[in-house]
Design an enzyme around this catalytic site. Structure first.
Site, PDB file in Angstrom:
ATOM      1  N   ASP A 130       0.819  -1.198   0.000  1.00 37.29           N
ATOM      2  CA  ASP A 130       0.000   0.000   0.000  1.00 37.29           C
ATOM      3  C   ASP A 130       0.863   1.262   0.000  1.00 37.29           C
ATOM      4  OD1 ASP A 130      -2.347   1.346   0.060  1.00 37.29           O
ATOM      5  OD2 ASP A 130      -2.651   1.223   2.216  1.00 37.29           O
ATOM      6  N   CYS A 191     -22.638  -1.474  -7.109  1.00 31.89           N
ATOM      7  CA  CYS A 191     -21.756  -0.578  -6.340  1.00 31.89           C
ATOM      8  C   CYS A 191     -22.035   0.881  -6.693  1.00 31.89           C
ATOM      9  CB  CYS A 191     -20.287  -0.941  -6.563  1.00 31.89           C
ATOM     10  SG  CYS A 191     -19.783  -0.966  -8.288  1.00 31.89           S
ATOM     11  N   CYS A 237     -15.108   3.044   4.429  1.00 28.24           N
ATOM     12  CA  CYS A 237     -16.459   2.668   4.000  1.00 28.24           C
ATOM     13  C   CYS A 237     -16.327   1.364   3.215  1.00 28.24           C
ATOM     14  CB  CYS A 237     -17.027   3.784   3.114  1.00 28.24           C
ATOM     15  SG  CYS A 237     -18.475   3.317   2.143  1.00 28.24           S
TER      16      CYS A 237
HETATM   17  S1  SF4 Z   1     -17.615  -4.202  -8.753  1.00 33.49           S
HETATM   18 FE1  SF4 Z   1     -19.089  -5.719  -8.018  1.00 33.49          FE
HETATM   19  S2  SF4 Z   1     -20.903  -4.498  -7.519  1.00 33.49           S
HETATM   20 FE2  SF4 Z   1     -19.618  -3.237  -8.833  1.00 33.49          FE
HETATM   21  S3  SF4 Z   1     -20.330  -3.617 -10.899  1.00 33.49           S
HETATM   22 FE3  SF4 Z   1     -18.648  -5.049 -10.549  1.00 33.49          FE
HETATM   23  S4  SF4 Z   1     -19.675  -6.905  -9.841  1.00 33.49           S
HETATM   24 FE4  SF4 Z   1     -21.157  -5.244  -9.608  1.00 33.49          FE
HETATM   25  S1  SF4 Z   2     -15.993   3.210  -0.349  1.00 33.83           S
HETATM   26 FE1  SF4 Z   2     -18.098   4.002   0.004  1.00 33.83          FE
HETATM   27  S2  SF4 Z   2     -18.034   6.139  -0.579  1.00 33.83           S
HETATM   28 FE2  SF4 Z   2     -16.182   5.174  -1.425  1.00 33.83          FE
HETATM   29  S3  SF4 Z   2     -16.732   4.576  -3.479  1.00 33.83           S
HETATM   30 FE3  SF4 Z   2     -17.202   2.817  -2.194  1.00 33.83          FE
HETATM   31  S4  SF4 Z   2     -19.374   3.068  -1.571  1.00 33.83           S
HETATM   32 FE4  SF4 Z   2     -18.639   5.032  -2.393  1.00 33.83          FE
END
Ligand code: SF4
Ligand code: SF4
Length: 313
Positions: A130, A191, A237
């Site tokens: 990282d 997502c 998050c």
């Molecule tokens: S990252 Fe996961 S939640 Fe997002 S579009 Fe791809 S399969 Fe769907």
């Molecule tokens: S971690 Fe949370 S705020 Fe950041 S991109 Fe993913 S869902 Fe959105």
């Protein structure tokens, strides 16, 4: 031993040390990433994470980090916990439940380098976890470990995305994985739909400066009021990982150092709201949570409390 045998030997040693998967790629300039990274920085999607602008050439070319580098080895290490959330409403990203992964993984990489040097001989190797100069996800993709999903995470069909990525650059030539994994996001937009701050853009770009992880960890200024609920996240998050269908394949990690701190499990809402600096320092001195500092974490708690009071009221 031949390259192929050393490749297998390194893989087995890494698995013994506690990594969950290993991939190998030829050390060369990441030409495809150059345009993407330039655009991303130009759009200011990194916000005040100015360190992302540093080492531009080194990030694209591992041979500038280790002389005569031949190979980039990529490791993934699962951090998916037994239990996702605890009794308090306040939420912490689950990668931060235990001890600081930088220390844990750096130590494992050092052990691997020491065994390589003692078994193979005089080789150069440098481990990274990282750290700004290495584009870990790009190396992981090149090594056949997964694809970068619309949420910006590396996703493995068998393991999901709750894992850390580490790399080791060496001047040892090895066998390379030449079969990149296809992208299995397909038409899914879970997502994108779930992100409360619209940080996931439709064109496979993450606006890092709009992400709750950025706001709660990297941003040092005051948090600005928003009418969208942050769903109680006070450090990082996990929403875009929790909703990802590929994470139904996540299994709990086996790393003792990543077990949740007892305080995280036991803290009530009141404990968080009354947290003082002395307790913060004592509890989180070896945790990734120390990155936000006491001032950042208490700012986040006050912000979320205010949000939820408003929603209730
Ligand atoms: S990252 Fe996961 S939640 Fe997002 S579009 Fe791809 S399969 Fe769907
Ligand atoms: S971690 Fe949370 S705020 Fe950041 S991109 Fe993913 S869902 Fe959105």
């Amino acid at each position: 031993m031949m390259n192929g045998q050393w490749t297998r030997w390194i893989e087995l040693e890494a698995l013994k040390l506690g990594f969950d998967a290993v991939g190998f790629a030829r050390a060369e300039r990441l030409v495809d990433d150059e345009i993407r990274l330039t655009q991303w920085l130009k759009q200011d999607y990194h916000g005040n994470m100015r360190y992302m602008e540093n080492h531009f050439d080194k990030r694209l070319d591992p041979r500038l980090l280790v002389e005569d580098a031949q190979t980039v080895i990529t490791f993934i290490k699962n951090y998916y916990p037994e239990q996702l959330h605890f009794q308090s409403d306040y939420k912490i990203s689950c990668y931060a439940y235990g001890q600081d992964y930088h220390d844990v993984i750096r130590n494992q990489l050092q052990q691997l380098i020491a065994s390589m040097q003692s078994e193979i001989g005089n080789i150069q190797a440098r481990g990274f976890v990282d750290s700004a100069p290495v584009l870990e996800r790009s190396w992981a993709v090149r090594s056949g470990l997964g694809w970068v999903g619309k949420n910006g995470n590396l996703i493995s069909k068998r393991k999901g995305s709750f894992f850390f990525i580490a790399t080791l650059i060496t001047d040892l030539a090895l066998d390379y994985t030449n079969n990149p994994v296809a992208d299995f996001c397909g038409t899914c937009t879970k997502c994108i739909d779930a992100c409360p701050t619209d940080a996931i853009l439709p064109n496979r770009t993450i606006n890092g400066s709009h992400c709750i992880s950025y706001y709660t960890i990297e941003l040092k200024d005051a948090l600005l009021e928003t009418n969208k609920s942050w769903d109680n996240w006070i450090f990082g998050c996990d929403i875009c990982q929790e909703v990802c269908p590929w994470n139904r394949f996540s299994t709990p990690h086996q790393e003792d150092s990543f077990k949740p701190l007892s305080e995280l499990v036991q803290f009530s809402n009141k404990d968080w709201e009354e947290l003082d600096e002395a307790t913060f320092k004592q509890v989180f001195s070896k945790s990734p949570i120390k990155r936000s500092k006491f001032s950042g974490l208490s700012r986040n708690i006050a912000f979320i409390k205010n949000q939820s009071d408003k929603l209730k009221g």
